[in-house]
Scaffold this motif. Structure first.
Motif, PDB file in Angstrom:
ATOM      1  N   PHE A 107       0.835  -1.205   0.000  1.00 29.82           N
ATOM      2  CA  PHE A 107       0.000   0.000   0.000  1.00 29.82           C
ATOM      3  C   PHE A 107       0.876   1.264   0.000  1.00 29.82           C
ATOM      4  O   PHE A 107       2.036   1.226   0.418  1.00 29.82           O
TER       5      PHE A 107
ATOM      6  N   TYR B 174      -3.522 -17.740   5.277  1.00 30.62           N
ATOM      7  CA  TYR B 174      -3.444 -18.398   3.979  1.00 30.62           C
ATOM      8  C   TYR B 174      -2.722 -19.735   3.999  1.00 30.62           C
ATOM      9  O   TYR B 174      -2.711 -20.450   3.003  1.00 30.62           O
TER      10      TYR B 174
ATOM     11  N   GLN C 189      -5.768   0.273   6.340  1.00 29.22           N
ATOM     12  CA  GLN C 189      -5.573  -0.984   7.086  1.00 29.22           C
ATOM     13  C   GLN C 189      -6.760  -1.930   6.879  1.00 29.22           C
ATOM     14  O   GLN C 189      -6.594  -3.149   6.936  1.00 29.22           O
TER      15      GLN C 189
ATOM     16  N   ASP D 162      -8.430  -2.229   4.043  1.00 30.52           N
ATOM     17  CA  ASP D 162      -8.153  -2.863   2.750  1.00 30.52           C
ATOM     18  C   ASP D 162      -7.056  -3.921   2.909  1.00 30.52           C
ATOM     19  O   ASP D 162      -7.116  -4.990   2.299  1.00 30.52           O
ATOM     20  N   ALA D 163      -6.048  -3.589   3.748  1.00 32.16           N
ATOM     21  CA  ALA D 163      -4.954  -4.556   3.963  1.00 32.16           C
ATOM     22  C   ALA D 163      -5.485  -5.841   4.595  1.00 32.16           C
ATOM     23  O   ALA D 163      -5.039  -6.939   4.235  1.00 32.16           O
ATOM     24  N   LEU D 164      -6.443  -5.721   5.505  1.00 31.28           N
ATOM     25  CA  LEU D 164      -7.046  -6.923   6.113  1.00 31.28           C
ATOM     26  C   LEU D 164      -7.587  -7.834   5.023  1.00 31.28           C
ATOM     27  O   LEU D 164      -7.345  -9.041   5.013  1.00 31.28           O
ATOM     28  N   PHE D 165      -8.322  -7.222   4.099  1.00 34.38           N
ATOM     29  CA  PHE D 165      -8.946  -7.997   3.019  1.00 34.38           C
ATOM     30  C   PHE D 165      -7.892  -8.691   2.166  1.00 34.38           C
ATOM     31  O   PHE D 165      -8.005  -9.876   1.857  1.00 34.38           O
ATOM     32  N   THR D 166      -6.833  -7.937   1.809  1.00 29.32           N
ATOM     33  CA  THR D 166      -5.813  -8.530   0.936  1.00 29.32           C
ATOM     34  C   THR D 166      -5.056  -9.656   1.638  1.00 29.32           C
ATOM     35  O   THR D 166      -4.487 -10.519   0.982  1.00 29.32           O
ATOM     36  N   LEU D 167      -5.071  -9.636   2.980  1.00 29.50           N
ATOM     37  CA  LEU D 167      -4.347 -10.672   3.726  1.00 29.50           C
ATOM     38  C   LEU D 167      -5.278 -11.784   4.200  1.00 29.50           C
ATOM     39  O   LEU D 167      -4.945 -12.552   5.099  1.00 29.50           O
ATOM     40  N   GLY D 168      -6.454 -11.847   3.621  1.00 27.35           N
ATOM     41  CA  GLY D 168      -7.336 -12.991   3.855  1.00 27.35           C
ATOM     42  C   GLY D 168      -8.296 -12.857   5.015  1.00 27.35           C
ATOM     43  O   GLY D 168      -8.921 -13.844   5.417  1.00 27.35           O
ATOM     44  N   ALA D 169      -8.408 -11.664   5.594  1.00 28.24           N
ATOM     45  CA  ALA D 169      -9.343 -11.482   6.706  1.00 28.24           C
ATOM     46  C   ALA D 169     -10.515 -10.624   6.243  1.00 28.24           C
ATOM     47  O   ALA D 169     -10.308  -9.472   5.842  1.00 28.24           O
ATOM     48  N   ASP D 170     -11.718 -11.186   6.272  1.00 33.71           N
ATOM     49  CA  ASP D 170     -12.911 -10.419   5.920  1.00 33.71           C
ATOM     50  C   ASP D 170     -13.086  -9.317   6.984  1.00 33.71           C
ATOM     51  O   ASP D 170     -13.217  -9.641   8.173  1.00 33.71           O
TER      52      ASP D 170
END
Lengths: 248, 258
Positions: free
Chosen positions: A84, A106, B128, B130-138
């Motif tokens: 980011f 993951y 942060q 958005d970062a949660l989402f990209t790291l697999g956390a809804d």
């Protein structure tokens, strides 16, 4: 491979993307350049699934992922890592917890293996022994590198970089650029880099695309873009206030 | 012109109501899906429960004292000397069914609802979330579900605790300070206060917990525009949750039996 087909996105009455088409072959580093507010970051957020497009397709390895949501979308997101613009480190967690975050979700690795992967990822970006530090104890450049370590820790196939050289000094920016090139060689990842920094763009790009008024108006190697006859492209890459781009 | 403005205000109101209901429905659905964010849930239990206990204790204590005072004055003035011991059931009923759930709800909305909006709002504007989402956390499962579940469970606990403190303080004012007959006061209280009176207050508190958490998270998740935006989201979270608590309280009181 990433395929973007006729992608549209609006916010209220403002059309940000107005029919973007782009193909990025596996292992290529594609740099998308364009003015601030031209929709570059929106394009990345659509790719990773944080936003959904109004129309169009996003094909990842042949599958259109644009209509997916919830668990299905999260499964596709596993293929992506993202750096980011301001690193977006979780400020309540240590560096190690930040880097381990994606690994825990993951992968099925145990605590020792995760600690090993965290140390490896930090070493790859040139940082060692900072696992216990908190994000507020890091400099801007270190934050970006920790953000990159977090993005690569679980071995994504595609890495997205949102303005990787913004907000840091030219030397640190160049170090980040070298990391992008190195990671591509070592991990053979497909990369999409969003930037308006032409030095950074030229250094990391296999191909470049220029986004203007919601469309890709130029596509080619850095050399081809540099020699483009399009006055809009020329005005942008030379950073001139005078020219056909007036909406600054 | 005025009709247009009213129309757009009404449309805005219904759009925001829709956003809250969608967030609530998504949160409710995710509540039953694994994996649970156990660590976040325990953190929120501590944040909403243990850390709010001092302010709830103080509020309930002075709520009980002032309610005891006014009940004493009322009986003394309008019924006559010696009748003050009959104030016990009224104090207990008023506290358990109405005053303590509302006071606890408003206190938690001010302390916890604002902090939820500020924390999530800051995460939102620094990407942060958005970062949660990209790291697999809804983000809903990671941020909203633990907070809503913890608020749903802790508000009744805080209210029960507040009920006990309030009743003791009401009794303290009447018996210890004003010299009302303690045995008669206590006997009347135990005789007329029903189990359902306490339970109905706890049901209200659980509903208030959901309102506070969902509105706090909703405002945080839609925060934009930097520090000023987070500030606005925080203020709105407290104001909207407080108003909703007062409105919903009336309807629960109206429709719950007895």
């Amino acid at each position: 491979m990433i395929g973007i087909v006729d992608l549209h996105k609006s916010f209220g009455s403002k059309k940000v993307l107005n029919g973007v088409n782009l193909e990025i072959p596996k292992g290529e580093t594609m740099v998308v350049i364009g003015q601030s507010g031209s929709g570059k970051s929106v394009l990345l957020k659509l790719l990773i699934g944080v936003m959904t497009p109004d129309r169009g397709e996003i094909r990842i390895d042949g599958m259109n992922v644009a209509p997916l949501c919830g668990e299905e979308r999260l499964r596709v997101t596993r293929k992506f890592g993202m750096l980011f613009q301001a690193a977006a480190l979780f400020d309540s967690m240590t560096v190690a917890q930040n880097v381990a975050f994606g690994l825990k979700r993951y992968t099925d690795l145990g605590p020792d293996e995760i600690a090993g992967r965290v140390a490896d990822s930090l070493a790859k970006v040139g940082l060692r022994g900072i696992e216990r530090l908190m994000p507020h104890e890091l400099s801007g450049g270190m934050k970006k590198r920790v953000g990159l370590a977090r993005a690569i820790a679980y071995g994504p196939e595609i890495i997205l970089y949102d303005e990787p050289s913004t907000g840091i000094d030219p030397i640190r920016a160049d170090a980040i650029n070298e990391l992008i090139v190195l990671l591509k060689k070592e991990m053979n990842v497909t990369s999409v880099v969003i930037t308006h920094d032409m030095v950074s763009a030229t250094k990391v790009a296999d191909r470049m695309a220029m986004l203007y008024e919601g469309r890709i108006i130029a596509l080619g190697t850095p050399e081809e873009i540099k020699n483009s006859a399009d006055p809009i492209v020329q005005q942008f890459i030379h950073g001139r206030a005078e020219g056909p781009i007036k909406n600054w | 012109m005025s009709r247009d403005r009213n129309g757009s205000l009404l449309a805005g109101f219904f759009r925001q109501m829709g956003e809250v209901w969608i967030l609530f429905a998504e949160t409710f659905r995710n509540l039953f899906r694994k994996p649970w964010e156990r660590k976040n849930f325990l953190q929120q239990l501590e944040e909403i429960g243990a850390r709010t206990l001092p302010v709830v204790s103080l509020t309930a204590a002075f709520g009980g004292l002032v309610f005891g005072l006014q009940t004493y004055v009322g009986f003394h003035r309008y019924v006559g000397q010696g009748s003050e011991a009959y104030g016990g059931p009224i104090i207990s009923l008023g506290l358990t069914k109405e005053l303590i759930p509302i006071l606890v709800g408003l206190m938690v909305a001010g302390r916890v609802g604002s902090s939820m909006a500020a924390e999530i709002g800051t995460m939102r504007i620094t990407e942060q979330v958005d970062a949660l989402f990209t790291l697999g956390a809804d983000p809903n499962r990671y941020l909203v579900v633990p907070r809503t579940a913890a608020a749903f469970l802790m508000l009744p606990c805080l209210t029960l605790f507040g009920d006990i403190i309030g009743i003791i303080c009401g009794m303290f004012y009447n018996v210890t300070i004003m010299g009302v007959n303690g045995k008669v006061y206590l006997r009347n209280t135990l005789l007329y206060l029903q189990f359902w009176d306490v339970v109905s207050g706890l049901i209200k508190a659980a509903v208030f917990g959901i309102i506070i958490a969902v509105i706090g998270c909703w405002q945080g998740l839609k925060a934009e525009g930097g520090a000023e935006g987070v500030g606005r989201a925080t203020t709105r979270a407290v104001v909207i949750a407080s108003i909703c608590i007062l409105i919903v309280n009336f309807f629960i009181s109206k429709f719950l039996p007895g």
